[in-house]
Design a protein around this motif. Structure first.
Motif, PDB file in Angstrom:
ATOM      1  N   ILE A 163     -22.704 103.848  41.192  1.00  0.00           N
ATOM      2  CA  ILE A 163     -23.261 102.923  42.189  1.00  0.00           C
ATOM      3  C   ILE A 163     -23.657 101.653  41.615  1.00  0.00           C
ATOM      4  CG2 ILE A 163     -25.071 102.592  44.055  1.00  0.00           C
ATOM      5  CD1 ILE A 163     -25.046 105.608  44.232  1.00  0.00           C
ATOM      6  N   ALA A 164     -24.433 101.549  40.429  1.00  0.00           N
ATOM      7  CA  ALA A 164     -24.730 100.617  39.804  1.00  0.00           C
ATOM      8  C   ALA A 164     -23.725  99.651  39.470  1.00  0.00           C
ATOM      9  CB  ALA A 164     -25.791 100.736  38.693  1.00  0.00           C
ATOM     10  N   ARG A 165     -22.527 100.390  38.860  1.00  0.00           N
ATOM     11  CA  ARG A 165     -21.646  99.628  38.411  1.00  0.00           C
ATOM     12  C   ARG A 165     -20.823  98.879  39.382  1.00  0.00           C
ATOM     13  NH1 ARG A 165     -19.488  95.711  35.991  1.00  0.00           N
ATOM     14  NH2 ARG A 165     -17.473  96.088  34.556  1.00  0.00           N
ATOM     15  N   TRP A 214     -20.835  92.351  43.540  1.00  0.00           N
ATOM     16  CA  TRP A 214     -21.397  90.850  43.737  1.00  0.00           C
ATOM     17  C   TRP A 214     -21.420  90.099  42.650  1.00  0.00           C
ATOM     18  CZ3 TRP A 214     -23.646  89.753  48.279  1.00  0.00           C
ATOM     19  CH2 TRP A 214     -23.988  90.794  49.255  1.00  0.00           C
ATOM     20  N   ASP A 215     -20.441  90.680  41.745  1.00  0.00           N
ATOM     21  CA  ASP A 215     -20.141  89.653  40.486  1.00  0.00           C
ATOM     22  C   ASP A 215     -21.409  89.554  39.905  1.00  0.00           C
ATOM     23  OD1 ASP A 215     -18.384  88.392  38.936  1.00  0.00           O
ATOM     24  OD2 ASP A 215     -18.599  86.449  39.773  1.00  0.00           O
ATOM     25  N   THR A 216     -22.173  90.321  39.298  1.00  0.00           N
ATOM     26  CA  THR A 216     -23.493  90.126  38.679  1.00  0.00           C
ATOM     27  C   THR A 216     -23.635  90.818  37.248  1.00  0.00           C
ATOM     28  OG1 THR A 216     -24.387  92.411  39.595  1.00  0.00           O
ATOM     29  CG2 THR A 216     -24.703  90.373  40.720  1.00  0.00           C
ATOM     30  N   GLY A 261     -13.354 105.984  42.012  1.00  0.00           N
ATOM     31  CA  GLY A 261     -14.351 106.111  43.087  1.00  0.00           C
ATOM     32  C   GLY A 261     -15.033 104.551  43.212  1.00  0.00           C
ATOM     33  N   GLU A 262     -15.127 103.754  41.974  1.00  0.00           N
ATOM     34  CA  GLU A 262     -15.396 102.552  42.072  1.00  0.00           C
ATOM     35  C   GLU A 262     -14.587 101.339  42.647  1.00  0.00           C
ATOM     36  OE1 GLU A 262     -17.442 104.505  38.670  1.00  0.00           O
ATOM     37  OE2 GLU A 262     -15.408 104.139  39.404  1.00  0.00           O
ATOM     38  N   LEU A 263     -13.259 101.806  42.710  1.00  0.00           N
ATOM     39  CA  LEU A 263     -12.107 101.073  43.031  1.00  0.00           C
ATOM     40  C   LEU A 263     -12.031 101.257  44.622  1.00  0.00           C
ATOM     41  CD1 LEU A 263      -9.582  99.312  42.666  1.00  0.00           C
ATOM     42  CD2 LEU A 263      -8.189 101.455  42.282  1.00  0.00           C
ATOM     43  N   ARG A 279     -10.315  98.129  31.953  1.00  0.00           N
ATOM     44  CA  ARG A 279     -11.167  97.050  31.467  1.00  0.00           C
ATOM     45  C   ARG A 279     -12.015  96.564  32.431  1.00  0.00           C
ATOM     46  NH1 ARG A 279      -8.012  92.947  28.175  1.00  0.00           N
ATOM     47  NH2 ARG A 279     -10.187  92.034  27.840  1.00  0.00           N
ATOM     48  N   TYR A 280     -11.745  96.486  33.708  1.00  0.00           N
ATOM     49  CA  TYR A 280     -12.200  95.763  35.037  1.00  0.00           C
ATOM     50  C   TYR A 280     -12.847  96.833  35.857  1.00  0.00           C
ATOM     51  CZ  TYR A 280      -8.489  92.639  33.300  1.00  0.00           C
ATOM     52  OH  TYR A 280      -7.614  91.885  32.535  1.00  0.00           O
TER      53      TYR A 280
END
Length: 266
Positions: free
Chosen positions: A19-21, A27-29, A86-88, A80-81
């Protein structure tokens, strides 16, 4: 814009990655490397390619390997990105929910036209991206697109005069209705594809038995229905949507009367 009511029986689940990643990517943080070779890909290109794969092959065809092939690169280069599938998926969900920049797309300014436009736009979204109906979004990761969309709708419907939870509930109500209609349409298309029978051919095959059943006297009310009762010309989606909005309008008028002495409230 979807509000996370797409059902609990999906083949994938939003928020299943880190979730954090995911939030950093949305949000590009996150920190960006200041050294090293210039990246040959971008996160935007990866997400767009993933959406394209899901649109054409469904969620069952979506994998990091398949997205890499779509981009003409090696699978490991994607990591690398983005950490993983899951995140994708969460990035994909936020991407397809980008709200329109045209204010006219949310109706003529009134709350009813805004909710009406929201319903039609959401139905169109599910038609463009049927895989959304196979994602359990009960716990969505809130990215900029989702929040931008919610902000735009809430701004337009706040004059309804309802409480904040009720305003959100109105949006959830509309989304739930649209999801049901979109799922029915998707199932009809899938049934036709799998069986090779059109909807008309499917029902025509039952006509001989149904005629006998109607003539038996066992179903007098159904036998009395007009011939166009189950015809394709009646817009069930539009009928149901307008009745939901009618109900909300009754509530809005009731609240207005109760808070405005000049309107005859007590």
């Amino acid at each position: 814009m979807t509000s996370g009511t797409s059902g609990s029986g999906g083949t994938e689940t939003s928020g299943s990655g880190d979730i954090a990643r995911t939030l950093e990517l949305l949000w590009d943080t996150g920190r960006r490397p200041s050294r090293g070779p210039k990246p040959t890909l971008t996160l935007d290109r990866i997400v767009e390619a993933a959406v394209q794969v899901a649109d054409t092959e469904g969620l069952e065809g979506l994998s990091m390997r398949r997205v890499a092939a779509e981009l003409g690169t090696g699978t490991m280069s994607l990591y690398r990105y983005v950490p993983g599938k899951g995140e994708l998926l969460d990035l994909m969900l936020d991407r397809v929910q980008r709200p329109s920049e045209n204010p006219a797309d949310l109706g003529d300014g009134g709350w009813r036209s805004a909710l009406e436009a929201l319903a039609r736009a959401t139905l169109a979204l599910y038609r463009r991206h049927p895989w959304l109906l196979h994602v359990n979004q009960s716990r969505p990761i809130l990215g900029p697109s989702a929040l931008d969309g919610m902000e735009k709708v809430l701004t337009r419907i706040r004059p309804m005069g309802l409480s904040d939870p009720e305003l959100v509930s109105a949006i959830i109500m509309i989304d739930g209705y649209v999801v049901g209609a979109a799922r029915t349409q998707l199932y009809q298309l899938e049934a036709e594809r799998r069986t090779g029978l059109t909807d008309a051919e499917f029902w025509q095959a039952q006509v001989p038995v149904l005629k006998k059943a109607m003539a038996s006297g066992r179903y007098p009310v159904m036998a009395s229905l007009s011939e166009d009762t189950f015809g394709p010309d009646f817009d069930h989606f539009e009928f149901g949507l307008q009745r939901i909005l009618d109900g909300l309008e009754v509530l809005v008028e009731r609240r207005h009367r109760s808070t405005d002495p000049a309107a005859g409230g007590s």
